[in-house]
Design a protein around this motif. Structure first.
Motif, mmCIF file in Angstrom:
data_model
loop_
_atom_site.group_PDB
_atom_site.id
_atom_site.type_symbol
_atom_site.label_atom_id
_atom_site.label_comp_id
_atom_site.label_asym_id
_atom_site.label_seq_id
_atom_site.Cartn_x
_atom_site.Cartn_y
_atom_site.Cartn_z
ATOM 1 N N PRO A 152 -2.959 -2.475 -7.223
ATOM 2 C CA PRO A 152 -3.651 -1.302 -8.110
ATOM 3 C C PRO A 152 -2.895 -0.188 -7.585
ATOM 4 O O PRO A 152 -3.377 0.948 -8.140
ATOM 5 N N TYR A 153 -1.911 0.044 -7.000
ATOM 6 C CA TYR A 153 -1.378 1.179 -6.403
ATOM 7 C C TYR A 153 0.191 1.517 -7.049
ATOM 8 O O TYR A 153 0.860 2.324 -6.562
ATOM 9 N N LEU A 154 0.592 0.734 -7.915
ATOM 10 C CA LEU A 154 1.904 0.081 -8.040
ATOM 11 C C LEU A 154 2.539 1.255 -8.792
ATOM 12 O O LEU A 154 3.602 1.843 -8.426
ATOM 13 N N HIS A 155 1.688 2.064 -9.647
ATOM 14 C CA HIS A 155 2.301 3.224 -10.510
ATOM 15 C C HIS A 155 1.373 4.503 -10.511
ATOM 16 O O HIS A 155 1.989 5.603 -10.916
ATOM 17 N N GLY A 156 0.780 4.437 -9.373
ATOM 18 C CA GLY A 156 0.245 5.431 -8.959
ATOM 19 C C GLY A 156 -1.508 5.450 -8.381
ATOM 20 O O GLY A 156 -1.915 4.390 -8.944
ATOM 21 N N SER A 157 -1.974 6.137 -7.544
ATOM 22 C CA SER A 157 -3.095 5.784 -6.996
ATOM 23 C C SER A 157 -4.324 6.816 -7.293
ATOM 24 O O SER A 157 -5.268 7.125 -6.375
ATOM 25 N N ALA A 158 -4.121 7.569 -8.044
ATOM 26 C CA ALA A 158 -4.854 8.724 -8.514
ATOM 27 C C ALA A 158 -6.261 8.028 -8.855
ATOM 28 O O ALA A 158 -6.614 7.142 -9.624
ATOM 29 N N ILE A 180 0.191 -1.022 -15.725
ATOM 30 C CA ILE A 180 0.852 0.027 -16.354
ATOM 31 C C ILE A 180 0.380 1.245 -16.081
ATOM 32 O O ILE A 180 -0.742 1.403 -15.111
ATOM 33 N N GLN A 181 0.951 2.408 -16.140
ATOM 34 C CA GLN A 181 0.815 3.707 -15.523
ATOM 35 C C GLN A 181 0.201 4.659 -16.545
ATOM 36 O O GLN A 181 0.481 4.658 -17.915
ATOM 37 N N ARG A 182 -0.696 5.581 -16.413
ATOM 38 C CA ARG A 182 -1.186 6.700 -17.063
ATOM 39 C C ARG A 182 -1.843 7.738 -16.334
ATOM 40 O O ARG A 182 -2.079 7.551 -15.056
ATOM 41 N N SER A 183 -1.844 8.782 -17.070
ATOM 42 C CA SER A 183 -2.449 9.936 -16.243
ATOM 43 C C SER A 183 -3.928 9.728 -16.112
ATOM 44 O O SER A 183 -4.733 9.396 -16.980
ATOM 45 N N GLN A 198 -1.234 10.262 -11.292
ATOM 46 C CA GLN A 198 -1.079 9.312 -12.045
ATOM 47 C C GLN A 198 -1.797 8.108 -11.438
ATOM 48 O O GLN A 198 -1.826 7.890 -10.406
ATOM 49 N N THR A 199 -2.274 7.070 -12.308
ATOM 50 C CA THR A 199 -3.196 6.139 -11.665
ATOM 51 C C THR A 199 -2.586 4.719 -12.379
ATOM 52 O O THR A 199 -1.824 4.734 -13.493
ATOM 53 N N THR A 200 -2.832 3.596 -11.868
ATOM 54 C CA THR A 200 -2.389 2.345 -12.365
ATOM 55 C C THR A 200 -3.597 1.431 -13.010
ATOM 56 O O THR A 200 -4.746 1.625 -12.232
ATOM 57 N N ILE A 201 -3.300 1.017 -14.112
ATOM 58 C CA ILE A 201 -4.531 0.203 -14.744
ATOM 59 C C ILE A 201 -4.061 -0.948 -14.976
ATOM 60 O O ILE A 201 -2.828 -1.125 -15.331
ATOM 61 N N ALA A 220 0.927 -1.172 0.012
ATOM 62 C CA ALA A 220 0.081 -0.121 0.160
ATOM 63 C C ALA A 220 0.909 1.312 0.006
ATOM 64 O O ALA A 220 1.681 1.214 1.013
ATOM 65 N N ILE A 221 0.801 2.037 -0.980
ATOM 66 C CA ILE A 221 1.617 3.369 -1.214
ATOM 67 C C ILE A 221 0.950 4.477 -0.984
ATOM 68 O O ILE A 221 -0.328 4.601 -1.439
#
Length: 618
Positions: free
Chosen positions: A114-120, A546-549, A524-527, A8-9
């Motif tokens: 679900p939070y690997l590359h971002g949790s937005a 993967i990461q995306r805005s 950034q969020t993780t999908i 958890a990040i």
């Protein structure tokens, strides 16, 4: 041994591990209850659910009844209880084996993070309520006690559509400041400014281009919000209240020199770029001495000198300018003695070479040329109100600063003086009582400044945003885009306006730079990306994070704007567009633009005619 990592990040670190660790104990308790229930039901079945067993509802018994029956009849029916216990143990053992298999498979399965590359993520109702933009629903206990939560108050920052398609207004009533990015003709007036002015009950200062806001909101504010409404339109020959900046100088106090120096700096630096040249610095020093001289010379008289009178001192055709220097040097000021700054200014001008003195004098005259306009001279000749009235008058005060587009550029120096003095005079002291700040004002003040970067860099405004909230002043700042705010004529790339605004709202932008800024704000969020590979008779399925805005630049630029139609040669908004609301510390809100004319209450308030005459306080 397998090492368990807390994946958890960021904000998700709270509570996630605790939730997952409770699952196995809860399932284990469920298995034990299932075993007891099986034993109970088997024993009851043995006795054909006889009524003497008691405690049943139909054919269902509570799981713990087997223990009660064992205490009562254990000696009489040992074989029956042994068989029932065996059934319960088998059910429990089967459940524990299944639970062990689940635990083993779970440990071997690699779950996507679900939070690997971002949790937005986009805000939901609970997020919006926690941010204070919507009221939390009242609990049953509060309803029974008659303490239901009231509708939110404060300024309007947007609207939000729930899953049922219902629109909810987003309002903020805290002391923090708000910044809005709204291109021209995007609907900021009908969506945010007008609803706020038709509901905010306390004092306000409004920059009103063309007088539209006065026409739509002044009537309601005067009649129903019980405000004194003031229309300050310096270039209007009639209908404007008068305001003389020199009457705000606290003469005879420790603040007089500072007040005059700040005023002189604003006069010779009309764009807020700083005193860059020798001529500007010399002109500022000269103005300080001459203004003090004029004020002390007219001490006790009314009205006090105005900026037009200061200009007349420099351009008096009846006498030579050296006579002014001699008068300043010799006339007694300040209880019978020469004022040191006035005398030093006169001595300085007399000691300059004629060419240099002439250049300094011409520089001062060029900055005072605005006040030779007879209309402006009339409107700044005396004062119908004082700045302290905005927060200290018996009634709330609404000051509309009205400028026609053709006069906007030339009136900029005067408007900068007014706004600068509002900040300096209303945020000059703070009182404390019992270890807490004490309100020293009667009314809060909302500064609704539309396209404020067009006024040039107001250094005092940028610096004071960090502490203005403590003085009861809330700023609602509106600009066209991030480029206007950070331009060379604005606040520059190192501006601190955005960092001092708790809420940032945005309409669909026209500039890529603004879209990039908004995209970064959403985060950034993780999908999870799934890929299927076909190989002969078999296929494999793999997933990848993967990461995306959360909102890409392209998506931001393609946000739906308001739908317009041309009526009588003007574009009229028929359907609201989308907008984004950012509250510091909370997920971004994908919102909807509110329109005051689609709300019957706002429409009725806007139809109240504006007063034909501005109020006067003095």
């Amino acid at each position: 041994m397998t090492t368990q990592f807390n994946n958890a990040i960021g904000p998700q670190v709270r509570g996630v591990a605790a939730k997952s660790s409770r699952l196995i104990p809860v399932l284990a308790i469920g298995v034990l209850l299932g075993g007891l229930s099986a034993a109970t039901q088997y024993f009851a079945h043995t006795f054909q659910y006889h009524a003497s067993l008691g405690g049943h509802i139909g054919l269902i018994y509570p799981p713990w009844m087997i223990l009660e029956w064992l205490l009562k009849w254990g000696e009489h029916y040992p074989h029956q209880f042994t068989h029932a216990g065996s059934v319960g143990m088998m059910v429990t053992a089967a459940g524990l084996l299944i639970l062990l298999a689940i635990k083993t498979m779970s440990a071997r399965t690699v779950k996507p993070n679900p939070y690997l590359h971002g949790s937005a993520r986009w805000a939901g109702r609970k997020d919006i309520e926690a941010a204070g933009l919507m009221p939390r629903p009242s609990s049953l206990f509060e309803k029974l006690r008659g303490k239901e939560k009231r509708a939110p108050a404060g300024v309007y920052v947007g609207a939000w559509m729930d899953k049922q398609g219902r629109q909810h207004y987003l309002r903020h009533n805290g002391p923090e400041h708000i910044l809005c990015y709204a291109p021209t003709r995007s609907g900021k007036g009908v969506g945010l400014i007008v609803p706020t002015l038709l509901s905010w009950p306390e004092s306000t200062v409004i920059t009103d281009l063309k007088g539209e806001l006065w026409a739509l909101t002044a009537g309601w504010r005067q009649k129903h919000a019980h405000n004194k409404v003031l229309r300050f339109e310096p270039a209007a020959s009639s209908g404007s209240v008068h305001w003389n900046p020199l009457e705000e100088i606290r003469l005879g106090t420790e603040h007089e020199v500072g007040d005059v120096q700040n005023l002189a700096t604003l006069i010779v630096d009309p764009d807020g770029r700083g005193l860059e040249s020798h001529w500007q610095k010399s002109a500022q020093a000269l103005l300080v001495g001459v203004i003090l001289h004029a004020l002390y010379k007219a001490s006790g008289t009314h009205p006090k000198p105005s900026l037009s009178d200061i200009d007349a001192l420099f351009a008096d055709p009846e006498r030579d300018i050296t006579e002014l220097w001699m008068e300043m040097h010799q006339v007694s000021h300040d209880s019978g003695s020469n004022h040191r700054i006035i005398s030093a200014t006169a001595r300085d001008m007399m000691d300059r070479p004629d060419e240099e003195a002439g250049s300094v004098l011409s520089t001062v005259k060029s900055y005072l040329s605005l006040y030779r306009d007879p209309v402006i001279r009339e409107n700044i000749g005396d004062s119908h109100f004082h700045i302290r009235d905005l927060m200290q008058h018996a009634h709330p005060v609404s000051l509309y600063i009205v400028t026609r587009p053709t006069d906007k550029a030339r009136l900029r120096p005067l408007l900068r003086i007014l706004l600068n003095m509002i900040v300096r005079l209303l945020a000059d002291r703070m009182e404390f009582e019992k270890g807490r700040a004490k309100a020293h004002y009667r009314h809060r003040l909302l500064m609704m400044l539309d396209e404020f970067p067009s006024l040039g860099k107001l250094e005092i405004l940028q610096e004071s945003l960090a502490y203005l909230a403590g003085y009861g002043i809330k700023c609602y700042l509106i600009c066209q885009d991030i480029n206007q705010l950070r331009s060379r004529t604005g606040y520059g790339p190192d501006e601190t306006v955005t960092s001092n605004c708790h809420i940032q709202t945005a309409f669909p932008p026209n500039r890529v730079e603004t879209a990039e800024h908004l995209s970064k704000l959403t985060g950034q969020t993780t999908i999870t990306k799934e890929q299927v590979t076909q190989g002969g008779k078999h296929s494999s399925r793999t997933t990848q994070e993967i990461q995306r805005s959360l909102l890409t630049v392209d998506e931001c630029l393609r946000m739906p704007g308001p739908v317009k139609a041309v009526k009588d040669g003007q574009d009229v908004i028929e359907e609201a567009g989308d907008m984004i609301v950012y509250v510091a510390g909370f997920p971004a809100i994908y919102g909807r633009q509110p329109l005051y004319f689609q709300d019957r209450i706002f429409q009725a308030r806007a139809e109240i005619p504006a007063p034909s005459q501005s109020d006067r306080l003095n």
